[in-house]
Design a protein around this motif. Structure first.
Motif, PDB file in Angstrom:
ATOM      1  N   SER A 216       0.841  -1.194   0.000  1.00 28.76           N
ATOM      2  CA  SER A 216       0.000   0.000   0.000  1.00 28.76           C
ATOM      3  C   SER A 216       0.872   1.238   0.000  1.00 28.76           C
ATOM      4  CB  SER A 216      -0.943   0.015   1.211  1.00 28.76           C
ATOM      5  OG  SER A 216      -0.204   0.091   2.419  1.00 28.76           O
ATOM      6  N   THR A 218       0.415   5.695   0.802  1.00 29.76           N
ATOM      7  CA  THR A 218      -0.424   6.836   1.162  1.00 29.76           C
ATOM      8  C   THR A 218       0.347   8.131   0.996  1.00 29.76           C
ATOM      9  OG1 THR A 218       0.208   6.733   3.511  1.00 29.76           O
ATOM     10  CG2 THR A 218      -1.755   5.507   2.837  1.00 29.76           C
ATOM     11  N   TYR A 219      -0.398   9.200   0.756  1.00 28.68           N
ATOM     12  CA  TYR A 219       0.164  10.546   0.700  1.00 28.68           C
ATOM     13  C   TYR A 219      -0.628  11.424   1.651  1.00 28.68           C
ATOM     14  CZ  TYR A 219       0.932  15.316  -0.969  1.00 28.68           C
ATOM     15  OH  TYR A 219       1.205  16.662  -1.030  1.00 28.68           O
ATOM     16  N   THR A 225      -4.887  12.527   4.695  1.00 27.73           N
ATOM     17  CA  THR A 225      -4.250  11.330   4.142  1.00 27.73           C
ATOM     18  C   THR A 225      -5.142  10.665   3.111  1.00 27.73           C
ATOM     19  OG1 THR A 225      -3.034  10.920   6.194  1.00 27.73           O
ATOM     20  CG2 THR A 225      -3.277   9.068   4.680  1.00 27.73           C
ATOM     21  N   GLN A 226      -4.549  10.347   1.950  1.00 27.63           N
ATOM     22  CA  GLN A 226      -5.253   9.635   0.895  1.00 27.63           C
ATOM     23  C   GLN A 226      -4.432   8.427   0.472  1.00 27.63           C
ATOM     24  OE1 GLN A 226      -5.952  12.524  -2.227  1.00 27.63           O
ATOM     25  NE2 GLN A 226      -7.809  13.294  -1.233  1.00 27.63           N
ATOM     26  N   GLY A 227      -5.121   7.310   0.262  1.00 27.59           N
ATOM     27  CA  GLY A 227      -4.452   6.096  -0.157  1.00 27.59           C
ATOM     28  C   GLY A 227      -4.348   5.979  -1.662  1.00 27.59           C
ATOM     29  N   ALA A 228      -3.435   5.134  -2.097  1.00 28.34           N
ATOM     30  CA  ALA A 228      -3.241   4.907  -3.530  1.00 28.34           C
ATOM     31  C   ALA A 228      -4.460   4.205  -4.119  1.00 28.34           C
ATOM     32  CB  ALA A 228      -1.989   4.080  -3.758  1.00 28.34           C
ATOM     33  N   GLU A 229      -4.990   4.771  -5.222  1.00 24.77           N
ATOM     34  CA  GLU A 229      -6.087   4.136  -5.941  1.00 24.77           C
ATOM     35  C   GLU A 229      -5.570   3.335  -7.134  1.00 24.77           C
ATOM     36  OE1 GLU A 229      -8.836   7.225  -6.937  1.00 24.77           O
ATOM     37  OE2 GLU A 229      -9.557   7.419  -4.862  1.00 24.77           O
ATOM     38  N   ASN A 252      -1.408   7.114  -7.771  1.00 27.95           N
ATOM     39  CA  ASN A 252      -2.398   8.177  -7.813  1.00 27.95           C
ATOM     40  C   ASN A 252      -3.352   8.025  -6.638  1.00 27.95           C
ATOM     41  OD1 ASN A 252      -1.703   9.436 -10.418  1.00 27.95           O
ATOM     42  ND2 ASN A 252      -2.380   7.489 -11.288  1.00 27.95           N
ATOM     43  N   THR A 253      -3.627   9.147  -5.962  1.00 24.51           N
ATOM     44  CA  THR A 253      -4.686   9.178  -4.967  1.00 24.51           C
ATOM     45  C   THR A 253      -5.891   9.883  -5.593  1.00 24.51           C
ATOM     46  OG1 THR A 253      -4.114  11.324  -4.001  1.00 24.51           O
ATOM     47  CG2 THR A 253      -2.899   9.394  -3.195  1.00 24.51           C
TER      48      THR A 253
END
Length: 267
Positions: A216, A218-219, A225-229, A252-253
């Motif tokens: 996983s 995250t940024y 905080t947003q996770g990778a999609e 990309n998030t």
């Protein structure tokens, strides 16, 4: 990762056309009439003998990357390998590349005591929004770090983490890896941005599409905080005995694009 807290003492400050002078380790500049004085400064030797020099306050960070450390002047802008960025308290990043310009001059390098001295000035661009002019910049005897094994003829930095966030260079001030029985967590951060990667402790070399089991990314920007999609983490090497991992990544998030990621971290 070791952090060096370096007090800055100003011996003289001249306004107008004259320069700022310091005679103890420090990092400071003029930001369009606002005095920037770092309370923490550090240099890091990167791959291919490039150097990253940073000055950080409680909520701002000024970064200079110079392609070599030889005494001389290096230009910013365009596709130059040298660049400068300024990240403000809101996480906005003003960058010289590709649309800004400027220069850094290395005036002294002490390889024995491992420090760099120089001056800089530049105009950074926040794309489509704003510009920022920074001048009378000085870094004086800022120490640089790298790790050397007994077999190495050339020093290597074992804590490497670089990336681009929405087209802007991401040069973290703090890099760290932690491993336990099941996973490796790699974290790289500035005052307002953080990238975090999770990789299985027994990861084999190869490409891993995000999101997938065990992997996983995250940024985090200013606490959001947003996770990778979508994206990938490519493991180039994972030496469990030496507790060392390196690879590349991009993801990309919902609202950000992270590209050109590279990591080399002990855990």
């Amino acid at each position: 990762m070791k952090k060096l807290l370096l007090p800055l003492f100003i011996t003289s400050l001249f306004i107008g056309c004259e320069t700022i002078e310091i005679n103890t380790p420090g990092f400071q500049a003029n930001l369009e009439g606002i005095f920037f004085k770092a309370n923490d400064s550090k240099g890091i030797k990167r791959e291919q003998n490039s150097y990253t020099i940073q000055g950080i306050t409680e909520n701002e960070i000024l970064t200079i990357k110079v392609k070599k450390s030889r005494v001389g002047t290096y230009l910013f802008g365009g596709n130059s390998e040298s660049f400068a960025t300024f990240e403000d308290k809101n996480g906005n990043i003003y960058s010289t590349n590709p649309e800004g310009f400027g220069e850094v001059t290395i005036t002294a390098r002490n390889t024995g005591q491992q420090y760099l001295t120089g001056t800089f000035k530049f105009r950074g661009i926040l794309p489509g929004i704003d510009t920022l002019t920074i001048d009378r910049g000085v870094f004086f005897e800022v120490p640089y770090d790298y790790n050397v094994s007994e077999e190495d003829e050339v020093p290597n930095n074992t804590e490497l983490f670089i990336a681009e966030i929405n087209g802007n260079p991401f040069n973290p001030f703090t890099i760290g890896g932690i491993g336990d029985e099941t996973k490796i967590i790699i974290t790289a951060s500035t005052s307002s941005n953080e990238i975090r990667l999770r990789i299985p402790i027994d990861a084999d070399t190869g490409n891993n599409v995000l999101p997938t089991s065990g992997y996983s990314a995250t940024y985090t920007n200013n606490g959001n905080t947003q996770g990778a999609e979508s994206g990938f983490i490519y493991v180039l090497e994972n030496n469990i005995a030496e507790r060392f991992i390196k690879g590349s990544f991009a993801f990309n998030t919902a609202s950000s694009t992270i590209e050109e990621g590279i990591f080399e971290v002990e855990y």
